[in-house]
Design a protein around this motif. Structure first.
Motif, PDB file in Angstrom:
ATOM      1  N   GLU A  76      21.978 -27.549  -6.206  1.00 58.14           N
ATOM      2  CA  GLU A  76      22.873 -26.539  -6.884  1.00 58.14           C
ATOM      3  C   GLU A  76      24.137 -26.474  -5.869  1.00 58.14           C
ATOM      4  O   GLU A  76      25.426 -26.268  -6.543  1.00 58.14           O
ATOM      5  N   ILE A  77      24.022 -26.536  -4.493  1.00 58.94           N
ATOM      6  CA  ILE A  77      25.186 -26.363  -3.705  1.00 58.94           C
ATOM      7  C   ILE A  77      25.871 -27.555  -3.794  1.00 58.94           C
ATOM      8  O   ILE A  77      26.914 -27.625  -3.860  1.00 58.94           O
ATOM      9  N   ASP A  78      25.233 -28.828  -3.947  1.00 59.80           N
ATOM     10  CA  ASP A  78      25.858 -30.220  -4.355  1.00 59.80           C
ATOM     11  C   ASP A  78      26.819 -29.879  -5.446  1.00 59.80           C
ATOM     12  O   ASP A  78      27.831 -30.174  -5.605  1.00 59.80           O
ATOM     13  N   THR A  79      26.204 -29.376  -6.511  1.00 67.61           N
ATOM     14  CA  THR A  79      27.029 -29.051  -7.642  1.00 67.61           C
ATOM     15  C   THR A  79      28.218 -28.291  -7.649  1.00 67.61           C
ATOM     16  O   THR A  79      29.479 -28.247  -8.168  1.00 67.61           O
ATOM     17  N   ALA A  80      27.891 -27.083  -6.599  1.00 64.69           N
ATOM     18  CA  ALA A  80      28.971 -26.110  -6.523  1.00 64.69           C
ATOM     19  C   ALA A  80      30.136 -26.727  -5.535  1.00 64.69           C
ATOM     20  O   ALA A  80      31.308 -26.520  -5.876  1.00 64.69           O
ATOM     21  N   LYS A  81      29.976 -27.846  -4.657  1.00 64.59           N
ATOM     22  CA  LYS A  81      30.963 -28.466  -3.946  1.00 64.59           C
ATOM     23  C   LYS A  81      31.998 -29.268  -4.799  1.00 64.59           C
ATOM     24  O   LYS A  81      33.033 -29.162  -4.382  1.00 64.59           O
ATOM     25  N   LYS A  82      31.558 -29.543  -6.089  1.00 65.66           N
ATOM     26  CA  LYS A  82      32.662 -30.169  -6.940  1.00 65.66           C
ATOM     27  C   LYS A  82      33.488 -29.435  -7.489  1.00 65.66           C
ATOM     28  O   LYS A  82      34.505 -29.544  -8.004  1.00 65.66           O
ATOM     29  N   ILE A  83      33.433 -27.991  -7.506  1.00 70.61           N
ATOM     30  CA  ILE A  83      34.273 -27.294  -8.144  1.00 70.61           C
ATOM     31  C   ILE A  83      35.120 -26.395  -6.980  1.00 70.61           C
ATOM     32  O   ILE A  83      36.135 -25.854  -7.281  1.00 70.61           O
ATOM     33  N   ILE A  84      34.592 -26.374  -6.030  1.00 66.40           N
ATOM     34  CA  ILE A  84      35.309 -25.833  -4.943  1.00 66.40           C
ATOM     35  C   ILE A  84      36.781 -26.322  -4.540  1.00 66.40           C
ATOM     36  O   ILE A  84      36.983 -27.478  -4.406  1.00 66.40           O
ATOM     37  N   HIS A  85      37.769 -25.449  -4.176  1.00 66.08           N
ATOM     38  CA  HIS A  85      39.205 -25.778  -4.049  1.00 66.08           C
ATOM     39  C   HIS A  85      39.540 -25.150  -2.689  1.00 66.08           C
ATOM     40  O   HIS A  85      38.781 -24.251  -2.226  1.00 66.08           O
ATOM     41  N   SER A  86      40.172 -25.750  -1.974  1.00 64.08           N
ATOM     42  CA  SER A  86      40.874 -25.383  -0.679  1.00 64.08           C
ATOM     43  C   SER A  86      41.223 -23.726  -1.055  1.00 64.08           C
ATOM     44  O   SER A  86      41.945 -23.607  -1.977  1.00 64.08           O
ATOM     45  N   GLY A  87      41.089 -23.055  -0.174  1.00 60.11           N
ATOM     46  CA  GLY A  87      41.430 -21.678  -0.186  1.00 60.11           C
ATOM     47  C   GLY A  87      40.535 -20.634  -1.042  1.00 60.11           C
ATOM     48  O   GLY A  87      40.644 -19.437  -0.995  1.00 60.11           O
ATOM     49  N   ASP A  88      39.298 -21.218  -1.483  1.00 63.26           N
ATOM     50  CA  ASP A  88      38.377 -20.506  -2.160  1.00 63.26           C
ATOM     51  C   ASP A  88      37.610 -19.581  -1.159  1.00 63.26           C
ATOM     52  O   ASP A  88      37.324 -19.962  -0.162  1.00 63.26           O
ATOM     53  N   MET A  89      37.096 -18.375  -1.686  1.00 60.67           N
ATOM     54  CA  MET A  89      36.374 -17.613  -0.756  1.00 60.67           C
ATOM     55  C   MET A  89      35.030 -18.156  -1.400  1.00 60.67           C
ATOM     56  O   MET A  89      34.493 -18.090  -2.558  1.00 60.67           O
ATOM     57  N   ILE A  90      34.121 -18.413   0.015  1.00 55.47           N
ATOM     58  CA  ILE A  90      32.548 -18.476  -0.353  1.00 55.47           C
ATOM     59  C   ILE A  90      31.780 -17.520   0.073  1.00 55.47           C
ATOM     60  O   ILE A  90      32.006 -16.959   1.381  1.00 55.47           O
ATOM     61  N   THR A  91      30.678 -17.128  -0.637  1.00 55.96           N
ATOM     62  CA  THR A  91      30.054 -15.991  -0.235  1.00 55.96           C
ATOM     63  C   THR A  91      28.738 -16.510  -0.115  1.00 55.96           C
ATOM     64  O   THR A  91      28.125 -17.630  -0.720  1.00 55.96           O
ATOM     65  N   ARG A  92      27.828 -15.625   0.606  1.00 51.38           N
ATOM     66  CA  ARG A  92      26.408 -15.994   0.598  1.00 51.38           C
ATOM     67  C   ARG A  92      25.421 -14.684   0.829  1.00 51.38           C
ATOM     68  O   ARG A  92      25.991 -13.880   1.175  1.00 51.38           O
ATOM     69  N   THR A  93      24.290 -14.763   0.184  1.00 50.39           N
ATOM     70  CA  THR A  93      23.383 -13.682   0.601  1.00 50.39           C
ATOM     71  C   THR A  93      22.280 -14.019   1.395  1.00 50.39           C
ATOM     72  O   THR A  93      21.502 -14.604   1.129  1.00 50.39           O
ATOM     73  N   GLY A  94      22.523 -13.371   2.601  1.00 51.53           N
ATOM     74  CA  GLY A  94      21.265 -13.851   3.878  1.00 51.53           C
ATOM     75  C   GLY A  94      20.060 -13.126   3.606  1.00 51.53           C
ATOM     76  O   GLY A  94      20.102 -12.216   3.138  1.00 51.53           O
ATOM     77  N   ALA A  95      19.067 -13.949   4.232  1.00 52.49           N
ATOM     78  CA  ALA A  95      17.583 -13.206   3.662  1.00 52.49           C
ATOM     79  C   ALA A  95      17.153 -12.544   4.938  1.00 52.49           C
ATOM     80  O   ALA A  95      15.885 -11.928   4.778  1.00 52.49           O
ATOM     81  N   ASP A  96      17.866 -12.350   6.082  1.00 48.83           N
ATOM     82  CA  ASP A  96      17.321 -11.635   7.136  1.00 48.83           C
ATOM     83  C   ASP A  96      17.539 -10.225   7.090  1.00 48.83           C
ATOM     84  O   ASP A  96      18.346  -9.779   6.190  1.00 48.83           O
ATOM     85  N   PHE A  97      16.942  -9.367   7.819  1.00 45.10           N
ATOM     86  CA  PHE A  97      17.062  -8.080   7.885  1.00 45.10           C
ATOM     87  C   PHE A  97      18.525  -7.589   8.170  1.00 45.10           C
ATOM     88  O   PHE A  97      19.296  -6.716   7.680  1.00 45.10           O
ATOM     89  N   THR A  98      18.924  -8.442   9.155  1.00 45.33           N
ATOM     90  CA  THR A  98      20.677  -7.871   9.368  1.00 45.33           C
ATOM     91  C   THR A  98      21.545  -8.157   8.221  1.00 45.33           C
ATOM     92  O   THR A  98      22.488  -7.112   8.006  1.00 45.33           O
ATOM     93  N   SER A  99      21.276  -9.229   7.502  1.00 46.99           N
ATOM     94  CA  SER A  99      22.259  -9.428   6.477  1.00 46.99           C
ATOM     95  C   SER A  99      21.984  -8.409   5.449  1.00 46.99           C
ATOM     96  O   SER A  99      22.809  -7.922   4.598  1.00 46.99           O
ATOM     97  N   GLU A 100      20.617  -8.097   5.146  1.00 42.83           N
ATOM     98  CA  GLU A 100      20.284  -7.059   4.267  1.00 42.83           C
ATOM     99  C   GLU A 100      21.017  -5.741   4.409  1.00 42.83           C
ATOM    100  O   GLU A 100      21.485  -4.984   3.696  1.00 42.83           O
ATOM    101  N   SER A 101      21.101  -5.491   5.597  1.00 45.95           N
ATOM    102  CA  SER A 101      21.504  -4.357   6.273  1.00 45.95           C
ATOM    103  C   SER A 101      23.266  -4.142   5.938  1.00 45.95           C
ATOM    104  O   SER A 101      23.699  -3.375   5.428  1.00 45.95           O
ATOM    105  N   LEU A 102      23.731  -5.153   6.269  1.00 44.47           N
ATOM    106  CA  LEU A 102      25.100  -5.383   5.903  1.00 44.47           C
ATOM    107  C   LEU A 102      25.563  -5.360   4.442  1.00 44.47           C
ATOM    108  O   LEU A 102      26.351  -4.844   3.992  1.00 44.47           O
ATOM    109  N   ARG A 103      24.697  -5.879   3.816  1.00 47.31           N
ATOM    110  CA  ARG A 103      24.946  -6.187   2.467  1.00 47.31           C
ATOM    111  C   ARG A 103      24.860  -4.623   1.790  1.00 47.31           C
ATOM    112  O   ARG A 103      25.658  -4.220   0.922  1.00 47.31           O
TER     113      ARG A 103
END
Length: 250
Positions: A76-103
């Motif tokens: 799925e990440i490889d598929t996403a690469k094909k549509i990404i343009h320079s300047g796009d914002m890329i986000t992620r959802t971390g699975a660790d406690f710190t990421s959950e807290s920030l989210r």
């Protein structure tokens, strides 16, 4: 509105004269955000505590299912690469406690915990992002392949968002992130929007777009009492931002 600080204009001199909103970070603000982290993490811990030791032991089937999830996610990440343009914002959802807290600090949409800006260089997709903690010992802005940025072993999903920018604005934004990376800007553990030599993830994205578009992109801010900050949702919910892709690794 205040003039961009000298430290930031020294890094990106072409953007001199641009102004952006900056806020002072108080001792009380630090206490508020730390309390939010502790309360949220404690809530997660108490929920997880209901599991017995036997339930925490992974079976062979669990391990196989996890391997399959990871393999599917990389496709799925490889598929996403094909549509990404320079300047796009890329986000992620971390699975660790710190990421959950920030989210949890996102006040309108808690889908994502971290963000960066994509740049296509020699046919490879890189994500520039500000990261602190054990994941980045020297605390400087990172330039990572999107496969590493969104790796499914530590993340639950990713998103691709695109702002309505013209070619010059996109080129300027890429120039800004590359200059901030080359300058070795450090991660901001104080979450202080007023400082430019240290930036947290959403602040790095916010200021890069602000400078790259010469003030065209103005972002709202979030508040916890007297603590003012930029949340990841303040960025991707912008009226000039369009979601291109959202993937949940499962």
């Amino acid at each position: 509105m205040q003039p961009a600080s000298k430290s930031l204009l020294n890094i990106v001199p072409a953007m001199a004269g641009l102004t952006f909103t900056a806020y002072r970070y108080s001792t009380l603000s630090i206490a508020i955000i730390c309390s939010a982290f502790v309360l949220f993490s404690s809530g997660l811990f108490s929920c997880n505590n209901s599991s017995s030791p036997n339930q925490l032991i992974k079976s062979k089937q669990d391990s196989l299912a996890e391997e399959m999830r990871i393999a599917k996610a990389f496709i799925e990440i490889d598929t996403a690469k094909k549509i990404i343009h320079s300047g796009d914002m890329i986000t992620r959802t971390g699975a660790d406690f710190t990421s959950e807290s920030l989210r949890s600090l996102n006040q309108r949409d808690q889908s994502f915990s971290h963000c960066g800006i994509a740049s296509i260089e020699n046919d490879s997709v890189f994500v520039y992002h500000a990261l602190g903690g054990d994941f980045n010992p020297d605390q400087k802005i990172l330039r990572e392949p999107v496969e590493k940025f969104a790796e499914p072993q530590g993340n639950r999903g990713m998103g691709v968002f695109r702002y309505q920018l013209n070619p010059e604005e996109t080129s300027n934004t890429i120039l800004v992130i590359q200059k901030l990376y080359a300058a070795g800007v450090m991660f901001d553990m104080k979450f202080d929007l007023k400082s430019d030599d240290h930036m947290y993830c959403a602040e790095f994205v916010y200021k890069s777009y602000l400078l790259g578009t010469k003030g065209k992109l103005q972002f709202p801010s979030s508040h916890i009492k007297d603590f003012t900050f930029i949340g990841v949702d303040d960025l991707f919910l912008h009226p000039l931002c369009r979601e291109q892709l959202r993937i949940l690794f499962k």
